[in-house]
Motif scaffolding. Structure first.
Motif, short mmCIF file in Angstrom:
data_model
loop_
_atom_site.label_atom_id
_atom_site.label_comp_id
_atom_site.label_asym_id
_atom_site.label_seq_id
_atom_site.Cartn_x
_atom_site.Cartn_y
_atom_site.Cartn_z
N UNK A 145 -4.01 13.42 10.34
CA UNK A 145 -5.47 13.52 10.36
C UNK A 145 -6.13 12.65 9.30
N UNK A 146 -5.42 12.30 8.26
CA UNK A 146 -6.01 11.51 7.16
C UNK A 146 -5.60 10.04 7.29
N UNK A 147 -4.37 9.72 6.95
CA UNK A 147 -3.83 8.38 7.12
C UNK A 147 -4.40 7.30 6.22
N UNK A 148 -5.09 7.67 5.13
CA UNK A 148 -5.65 6.67 4.23
C UNK A 148 -4.55 5.81 3.62
N UNK A 158 0.84 -1.20 0.00
CA UNK A 158 0.00 0.00 0.00
C UNK A 158 0.87 1.25 0.00
N UNK A 159 0.25 2.35 -0.39
CA UNK A 159 0.82 3.67 -0.20
C UNK A 159 -0.01 4.34 0.89
N UNK A 160 0.66 4.83 1.92
CA UNK A 160 -0.03 5.36 3.09
C UNK A 160 0.20 6.87 3.18
N UNK A 161 -0.88 7.59 3.43
CA UNK A 161 -0.83 9.03 3.61
C UNK A 161 -0.05 9.35 4.89
N UNK A 162 0.83 10.35 4.82
CA UNK A 162 1.65 10.71 5.97
C UNK A 162 0.97 11.71 6.90
N UNK A 163 -0.19 12.21 6.54
CA UNK A 163 -0.91 13.15 7.39
C UNK A 163 -1.49 12.43 8.60
N UNK A 187 0.89 -0.85 -9.74
CA UNK A 187 0.16 0.36 -10.15
C UNK A 187 -0.61 0.88 -8.94
N UNK A 188 -0.29 2.10 -8.47
CA UNK A 188 -1.02 2.66 -7.34
C UNK A 188 -2.47 2.97 -7.73
N UNK A 189 -3.40 2.55 -6.90
CA UNK A 189 -4.82 2.83 -7.11
C UNK A 189 -5.17 3.99 -6.18
N UNK A 190 -5.07 5.20 -6.70
CA UNK A 190 -5.25 6.40 -5.87
C UNK A 190 -6.68 6.91 -5.95
N UNK A 191 -7.61 6.04 -5.63
CA UNK A 191 -9.03 6.39 -5.58
C UNK A 191 -9.47 6.37 -4.13
N UNK A 192 -10.09 7.44 -3.68
CA UNK A 192 -10.51 7.53 -2.29
C UNK A 192 -11.46 6.39 -1.93
N UNK A 193 -12.32 6.01 -2.86
CA UNK A 193 -13.26 4.91 -2.61
C UNK A 193 -12.57 3.56 -2.42
N UNK A 194 -11.36 3.41 -2.95
CA UNK A 194 -10.61 2.16 -2.83
C UNK A 194 -9.69 2.16 -1.61
N UNK A 195 -9.51 3.30 -0.97
CA UNK A 195 -8.58 3.43 0.14
C UNK A 195 -9.13 2.78 1.41
N UNK A 196 -8.21 2.33 2.22
CA UNK A 196 -8.55 1.73 3.51
C UNK A 196 -8.37 2.80 4.58
N UNK A 197 -9.39 2.93 5.43
CA UNK A 197 -9.32 3.89 6.54
C UNK A 197 -8.37 3.36 7.62
N UNK A 198 -7.68 4.25 8.32
CA UNK A 198 -6.79 3.78 9.39
C UNK A 198 -7.61 3.16 10.53
N UNK A 199 -7.01 2.21 11.20
CA UNK A 199 -7.69 1.51 12.30
C UNK A 199 -7.72 2.35 13.55
#
Length: 58
Positions: free
Chosen positions: A35-38, A28-33, A46-58
């Motif tokens: 507050x976000x952390x998706x 995965x590619x993980x957001x470094x923010x 191939x990175x799938x950079x779709x918000x609907x496909x992202x996993x929310x942080x636990x």
């Protein structure tokens, strides 16, 4: 995961625009923010950079 470092430098989180870091163990590619952390999946290098496909942080 086989992503070039120069590509990773260009990519940003589609949700908050923070830089992304590679998590090779989760493929995965993980957001470094804090507050976000998706976490966005990488499929067949191939990175799938779709918000609907992202996993929310636990």
């Amino acid at each position: 995961m086989n992503l070039e470092a120069s590509l990773l430098d260009l990519l940003a989180c589609p949700s908050c625009h923070a830089p992304l870091r590679a998590d090779d163990s989760a493929n995965e590619l993980v957001c470094t923010s804090e507050t976000c952390g998706l976490a966005y999946p990488v499929r067949d290098d191939i990175p799938v950079l779709l918000i609907d496909e992202a996993r929310r942080p636990s």
